[in-house]
Design a protein around this motif. Structure first.
Motif, PDB file in Angstrom:
ATOM      1  N   PRO A 263       0.597  -1.195   0.064  1.00  0.00           N
ATOM      2  CA  PRO A 263       0.000   0.004  -0.077  1.00  0.00           C
ATOM      3  C   PRO A 263       0.710   1.322  -0.178  1.00  0.00           C
ATOM      4  N   TYR A 264       0.457   2.099  -0.846  1.00  0.00           N
ATOM      5  CA  TYR A 264       1.058   3.328  -0.789  1.00  0.00           C
ATOM      6  C   TYR A 264       1.320   4.013   0.621  1.00  0.00           C
ATOM      7  N   SER A 265       0.388   3.934   1.511  1.00  0.00           N
ATOM      8  CA  SER A 265       0.295   4.705   2.686  1.00  0.00           C
ATOM      9  C   SER A 265       1.462   4.054   3.502  1.00  0.00           C
ATOM     10  N   LEU A 266       1.737   2.719   3.568  1.00  0.00           N
ATOM     11  CA  LEU A 266       2.694   2.009   4.236  1.00  0.00           C
ATOM     12  C   LEU A 266       4.174   2.447   3.693  1.00  0.00           C
ATOM     13  N   VAL A 267       4.621   2.415   2.416  1.00  0.00           N
ATOM     14  CA  VAL A 267       5.797   2.849   1.928  1.00  0.00           C
ATOM     15  C   VAL A 267       5.904   4.366   2.327  1.00  0.00           C
ATOM     16  N   TYR A 268       5.041   5.237   2.163  1.00  0.00           N
ATOM     17  CA  TYR A 268       5.218   6.536   2.319  1.00  0.00           C
ATOM     18  C   TYR A 268       5.589   6.720   3.906  1.00  0.00           C
ATOM     19  N   ALA A 269       4.811   6.031   4.882  1.00  0.00           N
ATOM     20  CA  ALA A 269       5.088   6.158   6.210  1.00  0.00           C
ATOM     21  C   ALA A 269       6.596   5.745   6.727  1.00  0.00           C
ATOM     22  N   ILE A 270       6.858   4.479   5.904  1.00  0.00           N
ATOM     23  CA  ILE A 270       8.429   4.011   6.383  1.00  0.00           C
ATOM     24  C   ILE A 270       9.530   4.866   5.935  1.00  0.00           C
ATOM     25  N   ILE A 271       9.339   5.522   4.480  1.00  0.00           N
ATOM     26  CA  ILE A 271      10.188   6.376   4.029  1.00  0.00           C
ATOM     27  C   ILE A 271      10.307   7.735   4.950  1.00  0.00           C
ATOM     28  N   SER A 272       9.072   8.219   5.137  1.00  0.00           N
ATOM     29  CA  SER A 272       8.966   9.487   6.061  1.00  0.00           C
ATOM     30  C   SER A 272       9.733   9.392   7.559  1.00  0.00           C
ATOM     31  N   ASP A 273       9.463   7.996   8.058  1.00  0.00           N
ATOM     32  CA  ASP A 273      10.148   7.681   9.227  1.00  0.00           C
ATOM     33  C   ASP A 273      11.638   7.727   9.214  1.00  0.00           C
ATOM     34  N   ILE A 274      12.303   7.003   7.998  1.00  0.00           N
ATOM     35  CA  ILE A 274      13.575   6.963   7.803  1.00  0.00           C
ATOM     36  C   ILE A 274      14.045   8.346   7.518  1.00  0.00           C
ATOM     37  N   ASN A 275      13.364   9.288   6.816  1.00  0.00           N
ATOM     38  CA  ASN A 275      13.985  10.659   6.744  1.00  0.00           C
ATOM     39  C   ASN A 275      13.964  11.368   7.881  1.00  0.00           C
ATOM     40  N   LEU A 276      12.799  11.360   8.876  1.00  0.00           N
ATOM     41  CA  LEU A 276      12.548  11.878  10.071  1.00  0.00           C
ATOM     42  C   LEU A 276      13.891  11.758  10.900  1.00  0.00           C
ATOM     43  N   HIS A 277      14.398  10.539  10.795  1.00  0.00           N
ATOM     44  CA  HIS A 277      15.408  10.078  11.977  1.00  0.00           C
ATOM     45  C   HIS A 277      16.856  10.319  11.354  1.00  0.00           C
ATOM     46  N   GLU A 278      16.915  10.815   9.888  1.00  0.00           N
ATOM     47  CA  GLU A 278      18.013  10.880   9.247  1.00  0.00           C
ATOM     48  C   GLU A 278      18.729   9.460   9.185  1.00  0.00           C
ATOM     49  N   LYS A 279      18.295   8.487   8.865  1.00  0.00           N
ATOM     50  CA  LYS A 279      18.753   7.240   8.910  1.00  0.00           C
ATOM     51  C   LYS A 279      19.544   6.865   7.675  1.00  0.00           C
TER      52      LYS A 279
END
Length: 279
Positions: A263-279
């Protein structure tokens, strides 16, 4: 003996310069001439005096022995710790409360020294990372087997090699079943054990559970390379990705290979989390 003295002196000089200490900063312990002769390898100092100097600069004698080559360093500990610290977003001065200044941390993460286990455990505690998670990563939770197949599946997906994708799916399925059988047997054996033994078995059980999950996810990823996953399988992949706290090469590969089916929402949430924590 002279060669070893020169090595010790060179090692001490490196540590002194890394910590930013000048000769005058150490004069309360040893004279400038004494340090210069030691660093040049023309004279020795006692281990007691060396330990005192190292402690004053924020090091330990063990740090010195690792850096000088007297003790062997297993580089994987520092390498994996750096990945965790970087992904969690902690600064290099965060571990000063447990006796690890930025210089020691840099030496540890670059594989030049090895910190004591209790210190590593304390550092993990400060980051709220369970020790068993770190041990799992150190012991090859995503070893060459998984990385190899993720890279292979990436090529297969691009070339649309359906035949090879099916072969990999069948092979990994056998491993997943084998891990599931081991887990079932262990669950039966845990019940009558004493507490201390039970704790050890439960730890093994946790490793088996993760190994099963790794194989199962790899199996589904191979399947996704040649056909559409059903709703239950998409949920399995989604649950796996949602549970990831440390994004390593294997988990990023699984995300990339399955993203088109999720689901697009899942992929978006994961990428947003990665960017948020500067991983």
């Amino acid at each position: 003996m002279k060669q070893k003295s020169q090595n010790y002196g060179t090692c001490f000089k490196e540590l002194r310069q890394l910590a930013g200490f000048k000769y005058k900063d150490l004069e309360s312990i040893i004279s400038k001439n004494g340090i210069v002769r030691f660093e040049n390898g023309t004279s020795n100092i006692s281990f007691e005096r060396l330990a005192e100097l190292l402690k004053f600069m924020g090091y330990t004698l063990s740090d010195f022995m690792y850096l000088s080559g007297e003790s062997r360093v297993d580089e994987v500990y520092g390498e994996k710790f750096h990945i965790i610290r970087y992904q969690q977003g902690y600064r290099d001065d965060f571990f000063i409360p447990v006796g690890v200044n930025p210089v020691r941390l840099r030496l540890f993460e670059s594989g030049k020294i090895l910190l004591p286990y209790d210190v590593i455990d304390a550092m993990l505690g400060l980051m709220h990372v369970p020790e068993q998670d770190f041990s799992y990563i150190i012991n090859g939770s995503k070893d060459d087997y998984f990385i190899h197949y993720v890279n292979w599946l990436d090529i297969i997906q691009q070339t649309e090699d359906v035949k090879t994708a099916k072969i990999i799916e069948d092979e990994v399925h056998q491993y997943a079943n084998y891990q599931e059988i081991k887990l079932t047997i262990l669950e039966e054996e845990v019940k009558p054990l004493a507490y201390s033994d039970e704790w050890l078995e439960l730890h093994s059980q946790e490793r088996l559970t993760r190994q099963y999950t790794d194989y199962r996810v790899l199996e589904l990823t191979a399947k996704a390379c040649h056909q559409i996953l059903n709703d239950e399988e998409v949920t399995e992949i989604s649950d796996f990705l949602f549970g990831i706290e440390l994004w390593l090469e294997y988990s990023l590969g699984i995300l990339a290979l399955n993203a088109w089916q999720l689901p697009y929402s899942l992929v978006y949430a994961i990428i947003s989390d990665i960017n948020l924590h500067e991983k």
